[in-house]
Scaffold this motif. Structure first.
Motif, PDB file in Angstrom:
ATOM      1  N   VAL A   1      -5.906 115.303 115.994  1.00 56.61           N
ATOM      2  CA  VAL A   1      -4.880 115.227 114.949  1.00 56.61           C
ATOM      3  C   VAL A   1      -4.175 113.869 114.953  1.00 56.61           C
ATOM      4  CG1 VAL A   1      -2.988 116.238 116.310  1.00 56.61           C
ATOM      5  CG2 VAL A   1      -3.019 116.516 113.830  1.00 56.61           C
TER       6      VAL A   1
ATOM      7  N   GLU B   1       0.616 115.060 125.447  1.00 57.47           N
ATOM      8  CA  GLU B   1       0.770 115.780 126.715  1.00 57.47           C
ATOM      9  C   GLU B   1       2.099 115.314 127.293  1.00 57.47           C
ATOM     10  OE1 GLU B   1      -1.609 114.028 129.881  1.00 57.47           O
ATOM     11  OE2 GLU B   1      -2.169 112.455 128.505  1.00 57.47           O
ATOM     12  N   PRO B   2       2.592 116.004 128.281  1.00 56.61           N
ATOM     13  CA  PRO B   2       3.865 115.583 128.861  1.00 56.61           C
ATOM     14  C   PRO B   2       3.788 114.162 129.410  1.00 56.61           C
ATOM     15  CG  PRO B   2       3.264 117.776 129.625  1.00 56.61           C
ATOM     16  CD  PRO B   2       2.076 117.240 128.876  1.00 56.61           C
ATOM     17  N   LEU B   3       4.794 113.397 129.088  1.00 54.84           N
ATOM     18  CA  LEU B   3       4.893 112.038 129.628  1.00 54.84           C
ATOM     19  C   LEU B   3       5.780 112.123 130.861  1.00 54.84           C
ATOM     20  CD1 LEU B   3       4.558 108.976 129.530  1.00 54.84           C
ATOM     21  CD2 LEU B   3       6.479 108.882 127.945  1.00 54.84           C
TER      22      LEU B   3
ATOM     23  N   ASN C   1       6.684 111.263 121.978  1.00 50.49           N
ATOM     24  CA  ASN C   1       6.870 112.143 120.820  1.00 50.49           C
ATOM     25  C   ASN C   1       6.030 113.382 121.003  1.00 50.49           C
ATOM     26  OD1 ASN C   1       4.448 111.142 118.581  1.00 50.49           O
ATOM     27  ND2 ASN C   1       5.003 109.760 120.225  1.00 50.49           N
TER      28      ASN C   1
ATOM     29  N   TRP D   1       4.391 116.911 119.563  1.00 51.42           N
ATOM     30  CA  TRP D   1       3.926 117.670 118.405  1.00 51.42           C
ATOM     31  C   TRP D   1       2.607 118.330 118.720  1.00 51.42           C
ATOM     32  CZ3 TRP D   1       0.209 114.767 115.066  1.00 51.42           C
ATOM     33  CH2 TRP D   1       0.040 113.437 115.455  1.00 51.42           C
TER      34      TRP D   1
ATOM     35  N   ASP E   1       5.184 126.421 123.895  1.00 51.60           N
ATOM     36  CA  ASP E   1       5.622 125.499 124.937  1.00 51.60           C
ATOM     37  C   ASP E   1       6.979 125.952 125.448  1.00 51.60           C
ATOM     38  OD1 ASP E   1       3.720 123.308 125.268  1.00 51.60           O
ATOM     39  OD2 ASP E   1       4.078 122.968 123.130  1.00 51.60           O
TER      40      ASP E   1
ATOM     41  N   ARG F   1       3.074 124.595 128.806  1.00 51.06           N
ATOM     42  CA  ARG F   1       2.703 125.670 127.886  1.00 51.06           C
ATOM     43  C   ARG F   1       3.180 127.020 128.395  1.00 51.06           C
ATOM     44  NH1 ARG F   1       0.586 124.679 122.842  1.00 51.06           N
ATOM     45  NH2 ARG F   1      -0.472 126.668 123.005  1.00 51.06           N
TER      46      ARG F   1
HETATM   47  P1  AMP Z   1      -2.678 119.378 120.622  1.00 50.22           P
HETATM   48  O1  AMP Z   1      -2.539 120.343 119.508  1.00 50.22           O
HETATM   49  O2  AMP Z   1      -4.029 119.389 121.246  1.00 50.22           O
HETATM   50  O3  AMP Z   1      -2.207 118.019 120.238  1.00 50.22           O
HETATM   51  O4  AMP Z   1      -1.751 119.854 121.793  1.00 50.22           O
HETATM   52  C1  AMP Z   1      -0.424 120.114 121.544  1.00 50.22           C
HETATM   53  C2  AMP Z   1       0.225 120.448 122.825  1.00 50.22           C
HETATM   54  O5  AMP Z   1       0.219 119.296 123.676  1.00 50.22           O
HETATM   55  C3  AMP Z   1       1.665 120.828 122.695  1.00 50.22           C
HETATM   56  O6  AMP Z   1       1.833 122.173 122.359  1.00 50.22           O
HETATM   57  C4  AMP Z   1       2.193 120.473 124.067  1.00 50.22           C
HETATM   58  O7  AMP Z   1       1.870 121.474 124.988  1.00 50.22           O
HETATM   59  C5  AMP Z   1       1.424 119.224 124.409  1.00 50.22           C
HETATM   60  N1  AMP Z   1       2.169 118.014 124.020  1.00 50.22           N
HETATM   61  C6  AMP Z   1       1.930 117.203 122.982  1.00 50.22           C
HETATM   62  N2  AMP Z   1       2.778 116.157 122.980  1.00 50.22           N
HETATM   63  C7  AMP Z   1       3.596 116.308 124.028  1.00 50.22           C
HETATM   64  C8  AMP Z   1       4.704 115.569 124.566  1.00 50.22           C
HETATM   65  N3  AMP Z   1       5.118 114.436 124.013  1.00 50.22           N
HETATM   66  N4  AMP Z   1       5.321 116.081 125.650  1.00 50.22           N
HETATM   67  C9  AMP Z   1       4.905 117.233 126.218  1.00 50.22           C
HETATM   68  N5  AMP Z   1       3.872 117.952 125.769  1.00 50.22           N
HETATM   69  C10 AMP Z   1       3.210 117.510 124.689  1.00 50.22           C
END
Ligand code: AMP
Length: 630
Positions: free
Chosen positions: A287, A365-367, A386, A388, A480, A495
Motif C-alpha cells: 500500500v 511497523e513499529p519504529l 507514521n 497506518w 492494534d 497487534r
Molecule cells: P500493513 O497493512 O501491512 O501496512 O500493516 C499495517 C500494520 O502495521 C498496522 O496495523 C500496525 O500493526 C503496523 N504498523 C504500520 N505502521 C506502523 C507504525 N508507524 N508504528 C507501529 N505499527 C505500525
C-alpha cells in the motif's frame, strides 16, 4: 495560527465543509452533489455524484504547467539502469499501455492483475488501468504461485500484466514460471497475459494467451486514450492484505475519496510541493507503494523515484547517493530498512550531500526508539513516524508538519490525523480508556475519504472483520494496541492478534522488544508468545546481534541471555521477562519486512509453520530451529 488539533477537531465536527475544501485540490469533471453519504454504515461514500479520474489528476492535469519536469525516475541497481520520464513522456507511455489494454479487451470495471518487478511499465500499467476505469490489483512480485493463484481467483482479472523476471540482491528471480504455475492452479485464469520482456530470463509463451508488450506498444503507436470519468466511489484498485491465513482479503479503494485524501496528505503530512522530488523505498506491491510511490507524489505534481534494489547494494550508501543525485526532498522508508543500515558502517550516512532532504518518513511497523534516535542523529533530519494500514491507504496517526511543526516523542507516531476519530478503547467493553491506559486503537465511523470501501466482493466480511469487534457499538478496529498520553500523543503497542498473556498478565510484544532492543548488543529482535503449560504463555525472544561474535560459544550465549533478561526485568518487570533468548543471523520476515510471528511461534511450539509463500529468506526458519535446539 492553525494547529494540528484545531484542524483535527474541525474535520470531525464539520466533515462536509472540511472535505469539500480538500476536494478542490483535484480536478472533477462533475462536482459532487453530496460530500458524504453515511446512510448505510459502516459503508461510507465520499463525494457522491462527483466524477473524476485518478490518472487525469496524476498525469494529464500537470501537462499544462510541468510537461517537461521529470515525473518518474527509475533507478535499478539490479540491472544497472536509470531512466527518467517527464510528465509528457509518462502521459505518452500511459496512453500506449491503456491502448494495449483496450485492445486486449479490458473495459471499465474489469480487473487487471499486475504482477511486476519495480520497472516503469508497472507504473504505466497502474495508471493505464485507472485511466480507462479498469480496477488494478497489484500483487507483490515476490509472491509465489499459490498466493498469486488465490488472488487471481478472487479478483478474476481479464488480463494479467507481468514480466520475465525481477531481481533481488543481484539474483534474477524468474516470474514467468511462477505465473504459469499460478495460472495452472487458478480456477478462473484470465484469457490474456501481457508480458514485458526485460531480457533477464527466458520465457515460455503460450500461443493465443501470452502477448508481448513491446510488440503491442509499437502496434498502438501514439494512440490517445481519453480518461474515463468515474463516479467518485467507483473502485480504483484492490490490494490484498498480507499475513493472515485463509482466503486473501481484497481491500477495495474508491476513486475520488482516495485522490482527495492523498492530495491532502501530500501537503499536510509529507510537506511535498509541486516540483519536489519524493523517494519512497517501498514496493508497488504494498500500500505504501500505491500511495507514495505512484499516486500521492504524482497527484501533487512531484517527481517520484522508483527504485529497484536493496539498501545495501552496491553499498550501504546507495539510498543516500540517490538522495544527493536526484535532490530528493521527501523520503519515505521503513524501520526495517533502517535497521539493516544500522549494522553497516555509519560513515555511509555522511558521505553524501543530503541538503535537499527535509524529512525522512518511516512506516509499516513499529519504529523502536533506538532505531529512531540512531537514524535521526546520523542524518541530522527529522524522522517522522507514521502509522497506518493497507486498509486506510494513508496515515491514521502522524505529526502533520504541513499544518504545524510539533515536537516528536520518541516511540510515538504522533497525533491522530484529520478525518480519523481515533479512540483507545477497552477490548472487552468498548469503553474509552484514560490516558496511560492501554486499549485497542479503534476508529469511529465513518472512515475518512481514501480508506477501504469494502472487502472486494464481500460486504459482509468487511462488516464482520473490521466493525464487529466491540460489544457496545459498531466501530472500526485496527487490531492494534495503543495508548494515549496526557498530550494526546498515541503510541502503538503491537497487534491485538499478537498479544501475549503470561500468567494472566497481558503484555505487548512491542514493549518487550523495545526493552530488549535497548541492550547495546542487540540489532533487532522479535518476541512471540509461546504456549506454556504453567503460565498459559511465555515470551520467547529471537535476536540478531550487532556483532554475531558476541554469541559464539554456549557460555557467551548464556551470559548474554542473562543480561537481556535482566534488562527486561529492570525496565518492565519480571513478568515480561522472556523465558528464553535465542540468537540468529536473520529473522523470518515477509519481503515487505513484516515479521512472520506466527511462523516463529509455530516452530517454537513444534507446529507446522503454515503458509510460507511470503517469506523473504526461507533459511531464516531453519536457523531459528537450530538456535532453539542449541
Ligand atoms: P500493513 O497493512 O501491512 O501496512 O500493516 C499495517 C500494520 O502495521 C498496522 O496495523 C500496525 O500493526 C503496523 N504498523 C504500520 N505502521 C506502523 C507504525 N508507524 N508504528 C507501529 N505499527 C505500525
Amino acid at each position: 495560527m492553525t494547529t494540528t488539533r484545531a484542524v483535527h477537531a474541525r474535520s470531525l465536527v464539520d466533515p462536509d465543509a472540511f472535505w469539500a475544501e480538500q476536494a478542490r485540490r483535484i480536478d472533477w469533471q462533475t462536482p459532487c452533489e453530496q460530500v458524504l453519504d453515511y446512510s448505510r454504515p459502516p459503508f461510507a461514500r465520499w463525494f457522491v455524484g462527483g466524477r473524476t479520474n485518478l490518472c487525469h489528476n496524476a498525469v494529464d492535469r500537470h501537462l499544462a504547467k510541468r510537461a517537461e519536469q521529470p515525473a518518474l525516475v527509475h533507478v535499478s541497481t539490479e540491472t544497472d539502469q536509470r531512466r527518467s520520464y517527464s510528465y509528457r513522456e509518462l502521459h505518452a507511455e500511459v496512453n500506449r499501455m491503456a491502448a494495449v489494454l483496450l485492445a486486449l479487451g479490458v473495459r471499465q470495471g474489469d480487473r487487471v492483475l499486475i504482477y511486476m518487478p519495480m520497472i516503469p511499465e508497472a507504473v504505466f500499467a497502474m495508471l493505464a488501468c485507472t485511466r480507462i476505469g479498469a480496477v488494478h490489483s497489484v500483487v507483490f512480485g515476490g509472491f509465489a504461485s499459490v498466493s498469486l493463484a488465490a488472488r487471481i481467483d478472487d479478483a478474476r482479472p481479464r488480463v494479467v500484466v507481468s514480466a520475465d523476471a525481477g531481481s533481488r540482491g543481484g539474483k534474477v528471480v524468474p516470474y514467468k514460471p511462477l505465473l504459469d504455475e499460478a495460472l495452472r492452479l487458478a480456477q478462473n485464469p484470465p484469457e490474456k497475459v501481457l508480458l514485458v520482456d526485460r531480457g533477464l530470463a527466458p520465457m515460455e509463451r503460450t500461443p493465443g494467451r501470452d502477448e508481448d508488450y513491446l510488440a503491442w506498444r509499437e502496434r498502438v503507436g501514439g494512440t490517445q486514450v481519453p480518461c474515463e470519468w468515474l463516479e467518485s466511489s467507483a473502485p480504483s484498485y484492490i490490494l490484498y492484505t498480507s499475513g493472515t491465513t485463509g482466503k486473501p482479503k481484497g481491500v477495495q479503494r474508491d476513486t475520488g475519496g482516495y485522490a482527495v485524501a492523498l492530495a491532502t496528505s501530500m501537503e499536510y503530512i509529507f510537506c511535498g510541493k509541486p516540483g519536489d522530488t519524493m523517494f519512497c523505498t517501498s514496493d508497488i506491491g504494498w500500500v505504501v507503494g500505491h500511495s507514495y510511490i505512484v499516486y500521492g507524489p504524482l497527484l501533487a505534481g512531484m517527481t517520484t523515484v522508483l527504485y529497484e534494489g536493496t539498501p545495501v547494494r552496491p553499498d550501504a550508501g546507495i539510498l543516500w547517493q540517490l538522495v544527493e543525485q536526484y535532490r530528493v526532498n521527501v523520503m519515505f522508508s521503513a524501520p526495517t530498512a533502517i535497521r539493516v543500515l544500522k549494522k553497516q558502517d555509519p560513515a555511509w550516512l555522511t558521505r553524501y550531500d543530503l541538503s535537499s532532504l527535509r524529512m525522512l518518513f518511516l512506516a509499516g511497523e513499529p519504529l523502536d526508539e533506538p532505531t529512531a534516535s540512531w537514524i535521526q542523529s546520523a542524518i541530522g533530519k527529522p524522522v517522522v513516524d507514521n502509522y497506518w494500514q493497507t486498509e486506510t491507504g494513508w496515515p491514521i496517526i502522524a505529526l502533520q508538519h504541513g499544518i504545524e511543526a510539533l515536537p516528536a516523542k520518541l516511540g510515538s507516531p504522533g497525533l491522530p490525523v484529520y478525518g480519523y476519530d481515533v479512540r483507545i478503547v477497552d477490548e472487552q467493553t468498548g469503553a474509552e480508556c484514560a490516558p496511560g491506559q492501554k486499549g485497542v486503537v479503534a476508529i469511529e465511523g465513518p472512515l475518512p475519504p481514501g480508506c477501504m470501501s469494502t472487502v472486494w466482493g464481500d460486504d459482509e466480511r468487511f462488516v464482520k472483520t473490521y466493525w464487529s469487534g466491540f460489544p457496545d457499538r459498531q466501530r472500526y478496529s485496527t487490531f492494534d494496541w495503543g495508548v494515549r498520553d496526557e498530550d494526546g500523543y498515541l503510541f502503538i503497542l503491537g497487534r491485538t492478534d499478537d498479544v501475549l498473556n503470561v500468567a494472566g498478565h497481558r503484555l505487548g510484544t512491542r514493549e518487550i522488544e523495545e526493552s530488549i532492543a535497548s541492550h547495546p548488543a542487540v540489532a533487532e529482535v522479535a518476541v512471540v508468545g509461546i504456549a506454556d503449560p504453567l503460565k498459559g504463555q511465555v515470551a520467547l525472544a529471537v535476536c540478531i546481534l550487532r556483532d554475531a561474535g558476541r554469541a559464539a560459544t554456549p557460555q557467551d550465549r548464556m551470559a548474554l541471555e542473562g543480561e537481556i533478561m535482566q534488562t527486561v526485568d529492570r525496565q518492565l518487570g519480571a513478568v515480561a521477562r522472556p523465558s528464553r533468548v535465542v540468537f540468529v543471523g536473520a529473522l523470518p520476515k515477509t519481503r515487505s519486512g513484516k515479521l512472520l510471528r506466527r511462523a516463529i511461534q509455530a516452530v517454537a511450539e513444534g507446529r507446522d509453520p503454515g503458509d510460507l509463500t511470503t517469506i523473504e529468506d526461507p533459511s531464516a526458519l531453519a536457523q531459528f530451529r537450530e538456535a532453539l535446539q542449541g
